[in-house]
Design an enzyme around this catalytic site. Structure first.
Site, PDB file in Angstrom:
ATOM      1  N   GLY A 268      48.232 -16.473  10.821  1.00  0.00           N
ATOM      2  CA  GLY A 268      47.121 -15.275  12.230  1.00  0.00           C
ATOM      3  C   GLY A 268      46.936 -15.812  13.739  1.00  0.00           C
ATOM      4  O   GLY A 268      46.333 -15.288  13.958  1.00  0.00           O
ATOM      5  N   GLY A 269      47.491 -16.882  13.782  1.00  0.00           N
ATOM      6  CA  GLY A 269      47.826 -17.622  14.781  1.00  0.00           C
ATOM      7  C   GLY A 269      48.177 -16.319  16.020  1.00  0.00           C
ATOM      8  O   GLY A 269      46.979 -16.328  17.307  1.00  0.00           O
ATOM      9  N   LYS A 270      49.557 -16.043  16.014  1.00  0.00           N
ATOM     10  CA  LYS A 270      49.921 -15.411  16.967  1.00  0.00           C
ATOM     11  C   LYS A 270      49.255 -13.581  16.713  1.00  0.00           C
ATOM     12  O   LYS A 270      49.340 -13.561  17.853  1.00  0.00           O
ATOM     13  CB  LYS A 270      51.293 -15.040  16.953  1.00  0.00           C
ATOM     14  CG  LYS A 270      52.202 -16.480  17.378  1.00  0.00           C
ATOM     15  CD  LYS A 270      53.809 -16.941  17.182  1.00  0.00           C
ATOM     16  CE  LYS A 270      53.850 -17.667  17.581  1.00  0.00           C
ATOM     17  NZ  LYS A 270      54.202 -19.409  16.416  1.00  0.00           N
ATOM     18  N   ASP A 288      52.945  -9.725   6.129  1.00  0.00           N
ATOM     19  CA  ASP A 288      53.285 -10.799   5.457  1.00  0.00           C
ATOM     20  C   ASP A 288      53.763 -10.448   4.261  1.00  0.00           C
ATOM     21  O   ASP A 288      53.529  -9.972   3.381  1.00  0.00           O
ATOM     22  CB  ASP A 288      52.006 -12.127   5.204  1.00  0.00           C
ATOM     23  CG  ASP A 288      53.138 -14.000   5.150  1.00  0.00           C
ATOM     24  OD1 ASP A 288      53.773 -13.923   6.355  1.00  0.00           O
ATOM     25  OD2 ASP A 288      53.158 -13.931   4.547  1.00  0.00           O
ATOM     26  N   ASP A 315      57.730  -7.511   2.138  1.00  0.00           N
ATOM     27  CA  ASP A 315      58.751  -7.837   3.012  1.00  0.00           C
ATOM     28  C   ASP A 315      58.970  -7.042   4.193  1.00  0.00           C
ATOM     29  O   ASP A 315      59.099  -6.511   4.519  1.00  0.00           O
ATOM     30  CB  ASP A 315      60.261  -8.108   1.752  1.00  0.00           C
ATOM     31  CG  ASP A 315      61.300  -8.008   2.325  1.00  0.00           C
ATOM     32  OD1 ASP A 315      61.626  -8.581   3.491  1.00  0.00           O
ATOM     33  OD2 ASP A 315      62.226  -8.866   1.436  1.00  0.00           O
ATOM     34  N   CYS A 387      60.613 -21.632  15.651  1.00  0.00           N
ATOM     35  CA  CYS A 387      59.956 -22.741  16.084  1.00  0.00           C
ATOM     36  C   CYS A 387      61.505 -23.778  15.678  1.00  0.00           C
ATOM     37  O   CYS A 387      60.686 -24.833  15.221  1.00  0.00           O
ATOM     38  CB  CYS A 387      58.858 -22.980  14.926  1.00  0.00           C
ATOM     39  SG  CYS A 387      58.831 -23.121  13.368  1.00  0.00           S
TER      40      CYS A 387
END
Length: 459
Positions: A268-270, A288, A315, A387
């Protein structure tokens, strides 16, 4: 994991969990530190022992094998990891006396072995200590892969790949960066405070703060014991998030009142950053595939005061079929990837990855992008990010998507991201590859911004 007082035994327990239970090092370490209520100095020692041993795993095994008559892999798990812990202290923690490193290992062996094992561990580590702290690595001119792999503790396949893509000097620089501690970076939650006010609060508690160089509302913190234990964290004044990761939200920059789908949202950071950028107005569908991670999103939203997020357990590839009426003005595809840009933050991850996984991940990423296309309204914006730093997962993926869906156009990142990042003049073409050895030690990330037109793009 039962409570133990000895820092080295705590580190040993974590290493054994990582090896035998396939536990993630950061989660196992956090659990161990929480259970043992350790002080600041012991926490620092345990953390360095765990992360350092895991980072240097192949180098330690190579050094130990020179003093063994049978392979290290054939030893019992506790003994193998006691030897690794001892070897790490002897070879890389020079402030610890050799006698202390050996004697503490012997003490541990008495708890996990028998008299013969104690003599064995004592003999191996004393022989290693007598050999001196300087290891004789392979010749870099004759065996560059072996040299870099052992000198900087990375798997051979990855060293070989980076040598081919970046050359010796750049590859070695990236390997060195991966072996340095990553900064403790947070995003200021502007729904509750501002950067200056949070800095003042933290400084009053003796916590060091430095503003991030590139991302908005980004702080690097130092001088604290536990991030999660800080009252400012519990009050939702900030969220742990890497600086490169914060830039992904800036690249999307959704407007207040918009509908956004974040197709791989946990933890949930972004997602919460997007809500912050939207001033808590509009709707974010946070998708998710793991139920426990959906709970992490909910927990972070509650703590940060985010009210516009609707989590969905699914999914991402199946969302258009499950929710055929779901459309969005913006879609964020922060795709599952090889994670080769953030290895310094995950010391055990380098040993879990294989070259063959990259092709499998690229196929998965393509399928998720197909689903994202079906959800995005004409005129909407899609941001694709990872990333990692592999071409197959990044620019190749975007080019394949553009070739398949002719209605999309790359959209400039200029004005959304700092121009100082644009070292290779790609932001006007809609993408940015952040490389740790090029971008002042930032985590390696890829970001691309695409806009869906109403017609078909011309050839």
């Amino acid at each position: 994991m039962s409570v133990v007082k000895n820092p080295r035994e705590t580190a040993l327990r974590v290493l054994m969990d990582v090896e035998t239970q396939k536990a993630y090092a950061n989660l196992a370490l956090n659990s161990a530190l929480g259970e043992n209520e350790t002080g600041k100095l012991d926490r620092a020692l345990i953390t360095e022992l765990v992360y350092g041993t895991l980072r240097a795993l192949n180098t330690l095994d190579w050094a130990l094998d020179k003093h063994l008559r049978r392979p290290l892999s054939g030893l019992p798990v506790p003994v193998r990891n006691i030897l690794r812990l001892g070897a790490y202290q002897l070879l890389f923690m020079h402030r610890i006396p050799e006698s202390a490193a050996v004697n503490e290992a012997v003490k541990l062996t008495r708890r996990y072995g028998h008299a013969g094992t104690v003599r064995f561990v004592n003999g191996v580590l004393r022989n290693l200590a007598r050999g001196g702290a300087e290891l004789k690595y392979p010749d870099p001119a004759e065996e560059p892969v072996e040299y870099l792999s052992l000198r900087h503790s990375h798997p051979r396949w990855l060293v070989r790949r980076w040598l081919g893509e970046f050359g010796f000097e750049a590859a070695e620089t990236m390997l060195k960066i991966n072996n340095r501690p990553a900064p403790n970076t947070v995003r200021v939650n502007t729904l509750k405070t501002d950067t200056g006010a949070l800095q003042s609060l933290l400084r009053e508690q003796g916590i060091e703060t430095v503003k991030g160089k590139y991302a908005d509302h980004c702080l690097h913190l130092g001088g604290f014991i536990s991030l999660g234990g800080m009252p400012q964290f519990k009050a939702g004044l900030f969220q742990a998030q890497d600086e490169s990761s914060i830039l992904v939200g800036q690249a999307l920059s959704p407007e207040p009142g918009a509908r956004v789908v974040d197709v791989a949202a946990a933890p949930g950071g972004k997602t919460t950053h997007l809500a912050q950028l939207m001033q808590n107005e509009g709707e974010i569908i946070a998708v998710d595939i793991h139920e426990h991670k959906i709970n992490l999103i909910k927990d972070n939203c509650r703590r940060l005061g985010v009210e516009i997020v609707r989590p969905i357990l699914a999914d991402a590839r199946k969302i258009p079929g499950l929710y055929p009426q779901l459309t969005a003005d913006y879609v964020l595809v922060d795709a599952p990837c090889s994670g080769l840009g953030v290895l310094r933050r995950r010391p055990d991850a380098r040993w879990r990855k294989e070259d063959a996984q990259i092709k499998e991940l690229a196929e998965l990423q393509g399928q998720i992008l197909d689903a994202a296309h079906r959800m995005l309204e004409p005129g909407g914006v899609l941001v694709y990010s990872t990333c990692t730093i592999t071409g197959e997962e990044n620019l190749d993926q975007v080019e394949a998507f553009l070739a398949k869906y002719r209605e999309y156009e790359p959209e400039s990142l200029v004005g959304l991201l700092p121009v100082e990042l644009d070292r290779h003049n790609t932001m006007a073409r809609g993408y940015l590859q952040i490389l740790p050895h090029v971008h002042d030690g930032l985590d390696g990330f890829f970001i691309a911004r695409l806009r869906k037109g109403k017609g078909v793009r011309s050839q």
